[in-house]
Design an enzyme around this catalytic site. Structure first.
Site, short mmCIF file in Angstrom:
data_model
loop_
_atom_site.label_atom_id
_atom_site.label_comp_id
_atom_site.label_asym_id
_atom_site.label_seq_id
_atom_site.Cartn_x
_atom_site.Cartn_y
_atom_site.Cartn_z
N HIS A 173 3.77 3.60 2.23
CA HIS A 173 4.20 4.28 1.33
C HIS A 173 2.44 3.71 0.02
O HIS A 173 2.09 3.84 -0.65
CB HIS A 173 4.94 2.69 0.32
CG HIS A 173 5.10 2.95 -0.77
ND1 HIS A 173 5.85 2.22 -1.41
CD2 HIS A 173 5.11 4.33 -1.42
CE1 HIS A 173 6.23 2.84 -2.74
NE2 HIS A 173 6.20 4.37 -2.75
N CYS B 286 5.95 -2.17 -6.06
CA CYS B 286 6.01 -2.06 -4.27
C CYS B 286 4.87 -1.34 -3.92
O CYS B 286 3.70 -1.55 -3.08
CB CYS B 286 6.09 -0.80 -3.56
SG CYS B 286 8.48 -1.07 -3.51
CA CA Z 1 8.79 -3.96 -3.85
#
Ligand code: CA
Length: 465
Positions: free
Chosen positions: A133, A75
């Site tokens: 994130h 990610c």
């Molecule tokens: Ca991911």
């Protein structure tokens, strides 16, 4: 008569001017990014058990990328590459950052410009809806990074059911992973939600697009669904669509993907209703390949999955639509990258990119309209700095070492004939092997070591209840 002709001409000319002005307004951009979705989990890549008619519509009315890559198989780094249009290792974003809110270095370095910061120079209104994130410290907040609107969560994963969002914010986290339960944030404030998170995110995107104020200037929406990333949670509305899937995990995964597909449908209808579906580029992709064991995703014939530099980790479902510009129903087979999204939208605007931070992507439009018949990329590169793993793709060939390259010598595959990376052709193509390794090393020399602590190195939760 003399007075009528000039009047007619004035109307004629002004109509043309208005038309030209509309035509010259740069396109809006909507990037819909799913999380941990398998390559074979969309209809346009052959999925049979999960209908995705709305996601497929993007490909049908535009282009489906056969070899569409992200820059990392996990990610955080993948999103850092997409958001800057630069290989994230150029700025040391080599792994998922710590979620520690007091850590002011764990995130997307503030010296880098995000897509939103760049598009703001061309007066775009920018929204990020869903997963951030890119650091949880105040310096990394989306509203400090070029976005005008934020609705979502700052960490890497999240619960989907409203009753499971029972922690006010990260300051209340007492145990590892408890940040999955923090309340959704609108701009800077925690808010209560009533619906399934995926539906909430879709609705927030629809509301942003519907706002007339946002349509006065071009807009960019980065709709970062956390679905279908674990935890596997879905509501009956979506689960009931899959009575024939007996495997419980796959059934829940299917329901989660189906909720995303509904959201994509709502967004496409909203664009049409507002008369802006022709002047809006819509991109769909996953941030990395599916972790098949964990969330029951399916990467099809691709080898490996999330975390791997094999195709299963980095090749993702990827489609793009720009009605009236990109010819419909195309499959584009030359490799493209998530890095290209930034270069493509920058090219539609009069924006200067900082010379010290050049983009690594390519404007895809001339390639997709057929104006440029060559390949967008001579080479694409990957590395996993912590594991000393490498990969390089050139044309049909890929050289890859999924872990320590000194110990496990890189293997060479002809991806055009061997999509599953089964047959190492290194011996018959020694020269090519050496050239690709040399090219990768030249690229690697430009990259930086990791600049921030990872999740496991930065224990900040209190461990106290
Ligand atoms: Ca991911």
């Amino acid at each position: 008569m003399k007075s009528i002709i000039p009047a007619f001409l004035i109307v004629f000319l002004s109509c043309h001017l208005v038309k030209d002005k509309i035509k010259s307004k740069p396109p809006n951009l909507i990037v819909i990014m799913t999380d941990d979705m398998g390559w074979a989990d969309v209809g346009f890549n052959g999925c049979k058990d999960i209908p995705t008619p709305n996601i497929d519509q993007i490909a049908k009315e535009g282009v489906r990328f056969e070899d569409g890559y992200v820059t990392f198989p996990v990610c955080g780094p993948s999103r850092a590459g997409f958001l800057t249009g630069r290989y994230q290792d150029r700025f040391g974003f080599t792994t998922n950052p710590s979620i520690n809110p007091s850590n002011a270095i764990s995130g997307l370095p503030v010296q880098e410009e995000t897509m939103a910061q760049v598009l703001r120079k061309a007066n775009y209104k920018n929204a990020i809806i869903g997963k951030w994130h890119m650091g949880t410290n105040a310096v990394f907040h989306p509203l400090e990074r070029g976005f005008d609107y934020f609705y979502g969560f700052l960490s890497g994963g999240h619960n989907y059911l409203p009753e499971r969002l029972n922690i006010k914010d990260l300051s209340e986290v007492k145990r590892k992973w408890q940040w999955y339960s923090t309340k959704i944030i609108e701009n800077r404030k925690p808010v209560e939600i009533d619906d399934y998170l995926t539906d909430e995110l879709s609705n927030a995107a629809v509301q942003f697009i519907n706002k007339k104020a946002n349509q006065e200037e071009p807009f960019m929406v980065y709709l970062a669904y956390n679905a279908p990333h674990a935890p596997l949670q879905a509501t009956e509305k979506y689960l009931s669509r899959f009575p024939d899937i007996k495997d419980k995990k796959r059934k829940t995964y299917a329901a989660m993907v189906s909720a995303v597909d509904d959201g994509v449908g709502n967004i496409l209808r909203t664009l049409k209703k507002n008369g802006i579906d022709e002047n809006t580029i819509v991109v769909f992709l996953s941030d990395n390949g599916g972790p098949e064991q964990k969330n029951a995703s399916d990467n099809g014939l691709l080898k490996g999955g999330k975390s791997d530099l094999f195709e299963g980790g980095i090749r993702v479902p990827f489609a793009m639509r720009w009605k009236g510009v990109i010819p419909e129903n195309q499959t584009y087979t030359h490799p493209v990258s998530s890095l290209d999204i930034m270069a493509t939208i920058v090219a539609q605007n009069d924006i200067k990119i900082n010379k010290d931070r050049p983009l690594d992507g390519v404007n895809l439009i001339p390639f997709l309209t057929g104006k440029n018949k060559s390949k967008p990329h001579d080479m694409l590169f990957w590395r996993k700095w912590e594991q000393n793993a490498m990969a390089i793709r050139q044309g049909n060939y890929k050289l890859v070492s999924n872990t320590q390259q000194q110990k496990n010598k890189p293997k060479l595959f002809d991806i055009s004939k061997d999509i599953s990376e089964k047959t190492n052709i290194q011996l018959s193509k020694k020269e090519l092997h050496n050239i690709l390794l040399k090219e990768w090393n030249i690229w690697n020399d430009q990259m930086k070591d990791r600049v921030f602590p990872t999740l496991s190195e930065d224990i900040w939760w209190t461990n106290k209840d």
